[in-house]
Scaffold this motif. Structure first.
Motif, short mmCIF file in Angstrom:
data_model
loop_
_atom_site.label_atom_id
_atom_site.label_comp_id
_atom_site.label_asym_id
_atom_site.label_seq_id
_atom_site.Cartn_x
_atom_site.Cartn_y
_atom_site.Cartn_z
N PHE A 267 13.47 6.30 -8.85
CA PHE A 267 12.43 6.21 -9.88
C PHE A 267 12.97 5.57 -11.15
CE2 PHE A 267 9.50 7.96 -13.10
CZ PHE A 267 8.28 7.58 -12.54
N PHE A 268 14.18 5.99 -11.58
CA PHE A 268 14.81 5.38 -12.76
C PHE A 268 15.06 3.89 -12.52
CE2 PHE A 268 17.05 9.48 -14.44
CZ PHE A 268 15.82 9.96 -14.84
N THR A 269 15.57 3.57 -11.33
CA THR A 269 15.87 2.18 -11.00
C THR A 269 14.62 1.32 -11.11
OG1 THR A 269 17.65 2.84 -9.49
CG2 THR A 269 16.76 0.63 -9.22
N LYS A 270 13.53 1.80 -10.55
CA LYS A 270 12.28 1.03 -10.60
C LYS A 270 11.81 0.80 -12.04
CE LYS A 270 10.11 2.05 -6.14
NZ LYS A 270 9.43 0.77 -5.93
N ALA A 271 11.98 1.80 -12.87
CA ALA A 271 11.56 1.67 -14.27
C ALA A 271 12.31 0.54 -14.96
CB ALA A 271 11.77 2.99 -15.00
N ILE A 272 13.62 0.43 -14.69
CA ILE A 272 14.41 -0.64 -15.29
C ILE A 272 14.06 -1.99 -14.68
CG2 ILE A 272 16.77 -1.54 -15.54
CD1 ILE A 272 17.70 1.38 -15.76
N LEU A 273 13.84 -2.03 -13.38
CA LEU A 273 13.47 -3.29 -12.74
C LEU A 273 12.18 -3.85 -13.32
CD1 LEU A 273 14.26 -2.59 -8.95
CD2 LEU A 273 15.73 -3.61 -10.68
N LYS A 274 11.24 -2.97 -13.60
CA LYS A 274 9.96 -3.41 -14.18
C LYS A 274 10.18 -4.07 -15.54
CE LYS A 274 7.18 0.11 -11.88
NZ LYS A 274 6.43 1.38 -12.06
N GLU A 275 11.10 -3.53 -16.32
CA GLU A 275 11.39 -4.10 -17.64
C GLU A 275 11.92 -5.53 -17.53
OE1 GLU A 275 10.85 -2.78 -20.75
OE2 GLU A 275 9.71 -1.28 -19.62
N TYR A 276 12.56 -5.83 -16.41
CA TYR A 276 13.10 -7.18 -16.18
C TYR A 276 12.18 -8.03 -15.31
CZ TYR A 276 17.52 -5.92 -18.37
OH TYR A 276 18.49 -5.55 -19.29
N PRO B 91 10.07 -7.78 -9.00
CA PRO B 91 9.04 -7.19 -8.14
C PRO B 91 9.49 -5.87 -7.51
CG PRO B 91 9.33 -9.52 -7.64
CD PRO B 91 10.45 -9.14 -8.56
N THR B 92 8.72 -4.83 -7.74
CA THR B 92 8.94 -3.53 -7.09
C THR B 92 7.61 -2.79 -7.16
OG1 THR B 92 10.32 -1.55 -7.01
CG2 THR B 92 9.72 -2.35 -9.20
N LYS B 93 7.25 -2.12 -6.10
CA LYS B 93 5.96 -1.44 -6.06
C LYS B 93 5.94 -0.25 -7.01
CE LYS B 93 3.79 -3.80 -2.78
NZ LYS B 93 2.49 -4.46 -2.94
N PRO B 94 4.80 0.00 -7.67
CA PRO B 94 4.70 1.19 -8.52
C PRO B 94 4.95 2.45 -7.71
CG PRO B 94 2.83 -0.28 -8.86
CD PRO B 94 3.57 -0.80 -7.66
N GLN C 3 12.92 20.44 0.95
CA GLN C 3 14.25 19.96 1.33
C GLN C 3 14.92 19.13 0.25
OE1 GLN C 3 14.22 17.91 5.09
NE2 GLN C 3 16.43 17.59 5.10
N PHE C 4 14.13 18.27 -0.43
CA PHE C 4 14.74 17.28 -1.33
C PHE C 4 14.40 17.45 -2.82
CE2 PHE C 4 14.29 15.14 2.85
CZ PHE C 4 15.62 14.93 3.11
N LYS C 5 13.50 18.36 -3.16
CA LYS C 5 13.15 18.69 -4.55
C LYS C 5 12.32 17.60 -5.24
CE LYS C 5 15.70 22.31 -3.97
NZ LYS C 5 15.05 23.57 -3.52
N GLU C 6 12.81 16.35 -5.22
CA GLU C 6 12.08 15.25 -5.88
C GLU C 6 11.79 14.14 -4.88
OE1 GLU C 6 13.45 15.24 -10.58
OE2 GLU C 6 13.97 13.57 -9.27
N LEU C 7 10.53 13.67 -4.89
CA LEU C 7 10.12 12.58 -4.02
C LEU C 7 9.55 11.45 -4.85
CD1 LEU C 7 7.98 14.69 -1.47
CD2 LEU C 7 10.45 14.23 -1.35
N ILE C 8 9.52 10.26 -4.28
CA ILE C 8 8.71 9.20 -4.85
C ILE C 8 7.73 8.74 -3.77
CG2 ILE C 8 10.41 8.44 -6.53
CD1 ILE C 8 10.86 5.95 -4.76
N ILE C 9 6.54 8.38 -4.23
CA ILE C 9 5.51 7.89 -3.32
C ILE C 9 5.06 6.53 -3.80
CG2 ILE C 9 3.20 8.31 -2.39
CD1 ILE C 9 3.69 11.30 -2.74
N GLU C 10 5.07 5.57 -2.89
CA GLU C 10 4.66 4.21 -3.24
C GLU C 10 3.84 3.61 -2.10
OE1 GLU C 10 8.38 2.26 -3.94
OE2 GLU C 10 8.96 2.30 -1.84
N GLU C 11 3.18 2.52 -2.39
CA GLU C 11 2.39 1.83 -1.38
C GLU C 11 3.27 1.39 -0.21
OE1 GLU C 11 0.48 -2.65 -1.07
OE2 GLU C 11 0.39 -1.61 -3.00
N LYS C 12 2.77 1.60 1.00
CA LYS C 12 3.50 1.15 2.19
C LYS C 12 3.48 -0.37 2.24
CE LYS C 12 3.68 1.74 7.24
NZ LYS C 12 3.68 0.33 7.64
N ILE C 13 4.66 -0.96 2.37
CA ILE C 13 4.78 -2.42 2.39
C ILE C 13 4.90 -2.89 3.83
CG2 ILE C 13 6.10 -4.40 1.57
CD1 ILE C 13 7.24 -2.58 -0.63
#
Length: 298
Positions: free
Chosen positions: A98-107, A110-113, A163-173
């Motif tokens: 999630f952190f990585t995607k936030a930085i990628l968006k600033e630059y 392309p990365t899915k929300p 099992q993992f505490k934190e998940l991210i959900i994004e559009e299936k590509i």
């Protein structure tokens, strides 16, 4: 100069890490370096052993968990011990999708929300399907699931959150899966990943013959050039060092970045070494490049 290869750990990628560590250790011995291999079990065991042995350089071959999320890197930096790979802050950011995607968006890369999910109530605003559900800080496609409606989404998230505490959900590509390996900021040939059945999950990653790897990928050179351009931006923006691997999906010729791996697999059949081999960089040469990036003046 003494080198301690550290592998194992207690993450879900322990077995792969041990294989990486063994291969790296053997390569260093072939190169006549003073190297030892240490298979650790947990964070305390790992850090205490390193401090006790006092190596000049720690070659980190831990995948996932405390060995890749910046924890070990921070401890080594605190004690002025050189280590391979990215620094503690870069490692922490890259391990968190999630952190990585936030930085990628600033630059404008392309990365899915993505939506960060910590409890089941967080999925209420998700209305569009299908979606991909994945742990926020895991590798090797562990815990990756797909949901095609609200019922599936809720059922799968309930189990994965436990099992993992934190998940991210994004559009299936839907498209071509590819990975870009980089060493010292330079791009290796793009690899196309083609599972023979299903998607590139843990089973397809580590079952011999289950996936076909095409090097270089069967995409237009203009797309490869764009991916390489993106890779160099990512490497610099995330302050990466040594070797990394950038995973992506190509949908309608757009390379959507999925995640950045700061400690790619280093078994003899892993993706990064195979990309390097395609441009006549042997496994030993690759290991030495990663080692030298950790220590100026080697």
């Amino acid at each position: 100069m003494s080198i301690l290869v550290v592998c194992g750990g207690n993450s879900s990628e322990r077995d792969v890490s041990i294989k990486s560590g063994s291969a790296i250790h053997q390569a260093l011995q072939n190169l006549k370096y003073d190297a030892q291999n240490f298979i650790c079990y947990n964070k305390k065991d790992c850090i205490e052993t390193i401090l006790d042995r006092k190596p000049d350089i720690v070659f980190i071959a831990l995948h996932g968990g405390f060995g890749e999320d910046g924890t070990l890197q921070a401890a080594l930096e605190m004690h002025n011990i050189k280590h391979t790979g990215s620094n503690s802050l870069s490692s922490k950011i890259c391990m968190n999708k999630f952190f990585t995607k936030a930085i990628l968006k600033e630059y404008h890369i392309p990365t899915k929300p993505a939506f960060l999910v910590k409890n089941i109530e967080d999925i209420e605003h998700i209305k569009s399907f299908p979606v991909c559900i994945k742990p926020n800080s895991e590798g090797s496609s562990i815990g990756v699931e797909f949901a095609y409606d609200n019922i599936q989404l809720e059922a799968k998230c309930i189990e994965l959150i436990k099992q993992f505490k934190e998940l991210i959900i994004e559009e299936k590509i839907t498209g071509i899966e590819a990975t870009l390996g980089m060493v010292d900021g330079e791009c290796l040939p793009l690899i196309e990943i083609a599972p023979k059945k299903g998607f590139y999950d843990y089973k397809n990653k580590y079952t011999k013959g289950a996936t076909e790897y095409i090097i270089p990928a069967r995409v237009n050179q203009s797309i490869i050039d764009e991916i390489n351009r993106i890779g160099k931006i990512i490497y610099k923006a995330l302050s990466c060092k040594g070797a990394i691997r950038i995973d992506m999906m190509l949908e309608k010729n757009i390379p959507y970045v999925l995640e950045v791996n700061t400690i790619p697999g280093m078994t003899l059949t892993s993706l990064l070494p195979n990309a390097a081999k395609n441009v006549n960089i042997s496994f030993e040469m690759l290991v030495e490049k990663i080692l030298k990036s950790a220590y100026e003046g080697l």
